[in-house]
Design an enzyme around this catalytic site. Structure first.
Site, mmCIF file in Angstrom:
data_model
loop_
_atom_site.group_PDB
_atom_site.id
_atom_site.type_symbol
_atom_site.label_atom_id
_atom_site.label_comp_id
_atom_site.label_asym_id
_atom_site.label_seq_id
_atom_site.Cartn_x
_atom_site.Cartn_y
_atom_site.Cartn_z
ATOM 1 C CD GLU A 1 -2.954 -1.218 2.237
ATOM 2 O OE1 GLU A 1 -2.688 -0.722 3.326
ATOM 3 O OE2 GLU A 1 -4.059 -1.743 1.981
ATOM 4 C CD GLU B 1 -3.692 -6.300 2.413
ATOM 5 O OE1 GLU B 1 -4.566 -5.685 3.069
ATOM 6 O OE2 GLU B 1 -2.482 -6.048 2.495
HETATM 7 C C1 BG6 Z 1 -4.497 -3.153 4.725
HETATM 8 C C2 BG6 Z 1 -3.150 -3.591 5.218
HETATM 9 O O1 BG6 Z 1 -4.562 -1.761 4.785
HETATM 10 O O2 BG6 Z 1 -5.622 -3.505 5.444
HETATM 11 C C3 BG6 Z 1 -3.160 -4.786 6.141
HETATM 12 O O3 BG6 Z 1 -2.266 -3.848 4.153
HETATM 13 C C4 BG6 Z 1 -4.353 -4.688 7.055
HETATM 14 O O4 BG6 Z 1 -1.931 -4.824 6.808
HETATM 15 C C5 BG6 Z 1 -5.617 -4.671 6.239
HETATM 16 O O5 BG6 Z 1 -4.394 -5.647 8.047
HETATM 17 C C6 BG6 Z 1 -6.896 -4.646 7.046
HETATM 18 O O6 BG6 Z 1 -6.851 -3.576 7.958
HETATM 19 P P1 BG6 Z 1 -7.087 -3.800 9.505
HETATM 20 O O7 BG6 Z 1 -6.778 -2.516 10.139
HETATM 21 O O8 BG6 Z 1 -8.486 -4.209 9.648
HETATM 22 O O9 BG6 Z 1 -6.131 -4.865 9.905
#
Ligand code: BG6
Length: 493
Positions: free
Chosen positions: A199, A391
């Protein structure tokens, strides 16, 4: 190989037979063992857990003073969940066996930079750290799981923050390249797919996490952020140059937090506000894919008083070594209006207004599967190179039922609806290399450091304060994803 229509046009009909199904994690959120076997501290080891009622449970920025207080044991914060993760460091064999049981073809993980170079600026690596990833990759390969490795996922060595103010200092490029050369050489037989910065657009919103940059008293914080980002761009291109020599068949991608943004109304001013938000989001991948700064960002820099120090050769390096593919995270879409541009707060690193057509997760992230299709189609229109969804997932409060199991139909619904849209994009002709769901095993949340924000197919018995047996167990979604992979996405029911 594409699963295509033989009788007529050759259009794809669904997921290609070599589609890479899997899951994604990051070292800082699951390994734990933050000071084991010579690992140095990283930025995220210094982000505490904050109770929900205090600061909305969110703390991504910090100051030198706060870090010093923590180091001297004088901080009011004592709970640092990322330091303990879910003890994957000592249990990775069990975890990878569970991924293999689901049929994973790929596992996205990150190397913790300070496990390899504890201070970041030393010449020689920490052999114990290198050995850990040797074993981890071999364990994946034992099950024919391809490792997809992020070089930097919010894991900058803390020493580089304190000594150089992170990526704001150009010397960090060389430290990073020493690290990338080391891991490219060491793992060239095990790793074919790499990602540079997780990111990368996070630098604009959370520079400490994204680049170890402390804004403390900066006259123009924008200057500091975008200079640091320029260094990351140059470092990414130089890392690609290294990789082409060390491991010519390997591929490296960029990684963007994609926020599909809609206008609040059809008022052209709102449409323009959304267009700007989308362009700004794409600026980061524009540089890494097209190898140059887009003109709209130059105007933005001028308006913000940002004057980048660009050294001779930098622009040429960016041009010569673009990425091989685009990867991105996608959790939600956003809404902008001319009035609200870049305000409001929804989601991880995005700003936006509520969308009355969408439901939200327990954490207020707006659930929008069609937004993922729009992201895929837009990305491909813009760049015409392969895409990788690295993701996507649902953070939720899971409860263990009386039968001792987690029945997470809400998670299955979320994932099913998103995968249906991925399939539609593929049928449109968008080349999608794979899908790594975030995070296949419950881990510590990046934004809030909560354990209770769970994404996994695998439940981990631990609470926000580190209490629990750490025992792993399969949720309903585990069996569902296993079936999805076995049918290569034909059976999403
Ligand atoms: C993304 C990141 O922004 O979102 C991850 O690359 C992160 O590291 C994921 O875990 C989900 O966000 P969160 O805050 O719910 O863990």
């Amino acid at each position: 190989m594409t699963n295509s229509c033989n009788s007529c046009c050759g259009a794809p009909k669904g997921f290609p037979s070599d589609f890479l199904w899997g899951g994604a994690t990051a070292a800082n959120q699951l390994e734990g063992a933050w000071d084991q076997d010579g690992k140095g501290p990283s930025v995220f080891d210094f982000v505490p857990f904050i109770e929900k009622e205090d600061q909305q449970g969110f703390k991504l920025e910090t100051s030198r003073e706060e870090i010093e207080e923590i180091l001297q044991g004088k901080s009011k914060y004592t709970n640092f969940p990322k330091r303990r993760g879910i003890d994957h460091y000592n249990r990775f064999k069990e975890d990878i066996a569970l991924f293999a049981e689901m049929g994973f073809k790929v596992y996205r993980l990150s190397i913790s930079w300070p496990r390899i170079f504890p201070n970041g600026d030393e010449a020689e690596p920490n052999e114990a750290g290198l050995k850990f990833y040797d074993e981890l990759f071999n364990e994946c390969l034992k099950y024919n799981i391809e490792p997809l490795v992020t070089l930097s996922h919010y894991e900058m060595p803390l020493n580089l923050v304190l000594k150089y103010n992170g990526w704001a200092d150009r010397r960090v490029i060389d430290f990073f390249l020493n690290y990338t050369r080391t891991v490219f050489k060491r793992y060239k037989r095990q790793v074919k797919y790499w990602l540079n910065f997780n990111e990368i657009n996070v630098m604009a919103m959370a520079p400490f996490i994204g680049g170890g940059v402390l804004l403390d008293g900066a006259k123009n914080p924008e200057q500091l952020k975008y200079q640091a980002l320029h260094h990351q761009f140059v470092a990414s291109a130089l890392a690609k140059k290294q990789l082409t020599k060390i491991s010519p068949d390997a591929k490296i991608g960029c990684m963007l937090a994609r926020s599909t943004t809609y206008p609040e109304t059809c008022n052209p001013a709102d449409v323009r506000a959304a267009q700007w938000a989308n362009d700004f989001n794409y600026f980061f991948s524009d540089v890494q894919v097209r190898g140059k700064y887009p003109s709209f960002i130059k105007r933005f820099f001028e308006e913000k008083g940002v004057k980048l120090e660009i050294q001779r050769g930098d622009l040429e390096i960016l041009r010569q070594y673009p990425v091989d593919f685009v990867s991105f995270s996608y959790y939600m879409s956003l809404v902008q209006s001319a009035e609200s541009i870049n305000s409001g707060s929804l989601g991880n690193f995005g700003f936006g207004l509520p969308n009355p057509y969408l439901e939200s997760s327990d954490w207020g992230w707006q659930i929008d599967p069609i937004g993922l299709r729009i992201a895929l189609n837009d990305f491909y229109d813009r760049y015409q190179i392969p895409l990788f969804i690295v993701e996507n997932g649902l953070g939720a409060h899971d409860t263990v039922g009386e039968d001792g199991k987690v029945h997470d139909d809400y998670r299955i619904n979320y994932l099913r609806q998103h995968l249906e849209q991925v399939k539609e994009a593929i049928i449109d002709g968008v080349p999608v290399m794979g899908y790594t769901m975030w995070g296949p095993i419950d881990l510590i949340a990046a934004s809030t450091s909560e354990m209770s924000k769970r994404y996994g197919f695998i439940y981990v018995d631990q609470d926000d304060y580190g209490q629990g047996s750490l025992e792993r167990s399969r949720k309903d979604s585990f069996w569902w994803y296993k079936k999805v992979i076995a049918s290569n996405g034909e059976d999403l029911s």
